[in-house]
Design an enzyme around this catalytic site. Structure first.
Site, short mmCIF file in Angstrom:
data_model
loop_
_atom_site.label_atom_id
_atom_site.label_comp_id
_atom_site.label_asym_id
_atom_site.label_seq_id
_atom_site.Cartn_x
_atom_site.Cartn_y
_atom_site.Cartn_z
N ASN A 1 99.00 -30.37 -7.89
CA ASN A 1 98.82 -29.60 -6.66
C ASN A 1 97.70 -28.58 -6.80
OD1 ASN A 1 99.06 -28.13 -4.33
ND2 ASN A 1 101.27 -28.11 -4.32
N ASP A 2 97.96 -27.50 -7.51
CA ASP A 2 96.98 -26.41 -7.59
C ASP A 2 95.65 -26.86 -8.20
OD1 ASP A 2 98.77 -24.65 -6.49
OD2 ASP A 2 99.63 -24.11 -8.42
#
Lengths: 486, 116
Positions: free
Chosen positions: A406-407
């Site tokens: 994600n990040d």
């Protein structure tokens, strides 16, 4: 010539330790390439075995006072080696690869504890003679004890025993006071050894107090740090233990300990800096700032919407592509989907699709852990590319498949100056012609921010557990019944 | 002839400086793909502390020294054995693909490892 015989044990230990020091350095050197790395650890292992076996020769040189207990002590050494080594070996062989960071934390804590215990024996026995030796013993004891208790907290956090970071007002000041108290007790120990008239608290009690303070410091230092930052913390403690071992090596006049300890101390420091750099943070920022909790940051409006897609359709689309880059994240490992992923990749490759893995430096719970997890599933390491080597290739790729990450693919890190992750190097998955994101739900990543990539025009979301999604993809592609091309 | 080792003052600092530099340079060359095995590998190397523990326990006089020394050896042995076990396990998994261009000797990793 006969006069040399009493010196033989000393000669044996000296030669063995010299060999061990060389084998450690050579072994670590061989670890710098995946091709030679397995032999590297084997070489270092021989060094360890030689040094441990030779250390039994110390039995020939013990002082008169220790002679009566010698046989018992030799027995104790063997029992301790068997229990400690046996349990740890069994644990290391059976632990799941995803739990590796916790395991390293425990082993590291043990090393720190051993260094602290050696210092304690020296202190209680009054063996550290001279001011320099005493101070070095105490510094080594402090670092070793901090490493022990801190590593155990790090283990508890990674293993989920401690779920939330413990923070309270004035924590930095509190920790500062513990540090000062430890140093004060240490200073008192030095002064009282030099001048008996200064003795107000009995020596053994002061030594216990010193260790209690040092252990408390390690605990309170580590408690406020979030679980996501634990790898950096473990790396710091790894360097700490090395340092402590090196210092105790000086006290015991053992150059093998000095060299091995200091090599690890320096290597650990460099590794810590590299990790912090990959996360776009400074080491002091990791240790002293509370990350991930302070979400005062207001997210700007993100245009677009989340577009769900069926796993099978996504799988088939990739089968007809000419190139795919896969971005795996920790979510993949949580779902135990690495094996299925590689099965899917092999299907694509059979169809002539060029597949590459793009691994972010901090993918997983520990830098490089994703590489290990992929390797465990059988992915050859020449298919795995690091950030700087692959980032330019996304724009010429048909599909980027983001699984459980994600990040590390959030474009806000490039563009949004107010974002907490701004400046962090990311994988430019958003630049691929088409992006598939496999995700369990609409939740946020560790940094707790929304990912603009998911809302992009070129992005489709495939919801579900990574392993289940991959199974569907494999079935869909098999269902096509296409012949292998390659 | 005397084989007794005596390192004091600046000699110790020289040893520390050179060892530290060696560690820095060796690790600086390791690719990111090996960072996890490397961390546990260096973790294994400081397991040499067990030797110090053995020295302390063999020279123990009081019961207190024996107890603490016992733990020093126990913990040090755990550090060394565990560090080796996990590092070796991880490194054994790294292999190249057979269908890749034969610029690397595939299989060489395995054969070296098979010694164990």
């Amino acid at each position: 010539m006969l006069s040399i015989i009493p010196m033989l044990p000393q000669l044996g230990i000296g030669a063995a330790d010299l060999a061990a020091a060389f084998l450690f350095l050579y072994g670590l050197h061989r670890m710098s390439s995946p091709v030679t790395a397995p032999s590297g650890i084997f070489v270092a292992g021989i060094g360890m075995a030689v040094a441990v076996l030779a250390s039994f020769l110390y039995a020939f040189g013990v002082s008169q006072a220790a002679q009566p207990d010698l046989m018992i002590n030799i027995g104790l050494v063997i029992v301790a080696l068997a229990i400690g080594g046996g349990t740890a070996w069994w644990g290391g062989r059976t632990v799941a690869m995803t739990a590796m960071p916790q395991m390293v934390a425990i082993y590291n804590g043990m090393g720190g504890g051993a260094a602290g215990a050696i210092a304690a024996v020296e202190l209680f026995g009054g063996k550290a003679d001279g001011m320099t030796a005493l101070i070095v013993t105490l510094v080594g004891a402090l670092i070793g004890a901090v490493s022990l208790s801190g590593s155990l907290i790090a283990w508890a956090k990674l293993d989920g025993v401690i779920k939330k970071p413990l923070r309270f007002k004035g924590q930095q000041v509190f920790n500062g006071i513990i540090l000062l108290a430890t140093l004060a007790v240490g200073g008192y120990l030095v002064a009282a050894t030099q001048d008996k008239s200064l003795l107000v608290l009995a020596m053994p009690a002061s030594i216990y107090l010193f260790f209690a303070c040092a252990l408390a410091l390690g605990i309170f230092m580590t408690l406020p740090i979030g679980g996501a930052d634990m790898p950096v913390v473990i790396s710091i403690f790894n360097a700490f233990t090395g340092l402590a071992v090196g210092l105790e090596g000086f006290v015991l006049q053992n150059p093998a300990l000095m060299i091995a300890g200091m090599v690890v101390g320096a290597a650990g420091m460099l590794l810590t800096l590299l990790m912090a750099k990959a996360m776009n943070r400074s080491v002091s920022n990791v240790v002293f700032t509370n990350f991930g909790e302070v979400s005062k940051y207001k997210q700007g409006n993100i245009k677009g919407s989340l577009k769900p897609m069926q796993a099978g359709d996504a799988g088939i689309a990739m089968r007809y592509a000419s190139s795919v880059i896969i971005v795996p994240g920790y979510g993949l490992a949580v779902a135990q989907g690495q094996g299925k992923l590689y099965e899917f990749v092999k299907l694509l490759q059979a169809g002539g699709v060029s597949v590459k893995f793009a691994v972010h430096p901090v993918a997983g719970r520990m830098p490089g852990q994703m590489d290990v997890l992929l390797a465990e599933a059988g992915v050859p390491y020449d298919m795995i590319f690091q950030l700087e080597d692959i980032n330019d290739q996304f724009s010429s790729t048909d599909f980027a498949l983001v699984i459980g990450a994600n990040d590390v693919v959030n474009p806000a890190a490039r563009s949004d100056k107010t974002s907490p992750i701004f400046g962090m190097p990311i994988l430019n998955a958003d630049k691929a012609k088409k992006v598939f994101v496999v995700k369990r739900g609409e939740g946020k990543g560790y940094a707790g921010i929304v990912n603009a990539l998911f809302y992009g025009e070129n992005c489709d979301m495939v919801y579900g557990d990574a392993q289940a999604v991959l199974i569907k993809m494999i079935e869909a592609v098999r269902g096509l019944g296409l012949p292998a091309v390659a | 002839m005397d084989f007794q080792i005596s390192i004091s003052g600046f000699v110790a600092l020289y040893v520390f400086m050179l060892a530290g530099f060696a560690g820095w340079v060796i690790i600086g060359r390791v690719p990111a793909i090996l960072h996890t095995p490397l961390m546990s590998g260096s973790n294994f190397v400081h397991g040499i502390v067990v030797v110090g523990g053995i020295y302390a326990l063999l020279n123990a006089i009081t019961l207190q020294e024996q107890v603490i020394g016992f733990f020093a050896v126990l913990l040090g042995a755990g550090n060394a054995a565990g560090g080796y076990a996990v590092t070796d396990r991880m490194l054994a998994m790294f292999k190249t693909s057979e269908h890749a261009p034969a610029h690397r000797k595939s299989g060489s990793v395995k054969s070296i490892h098979a010694k164990k």
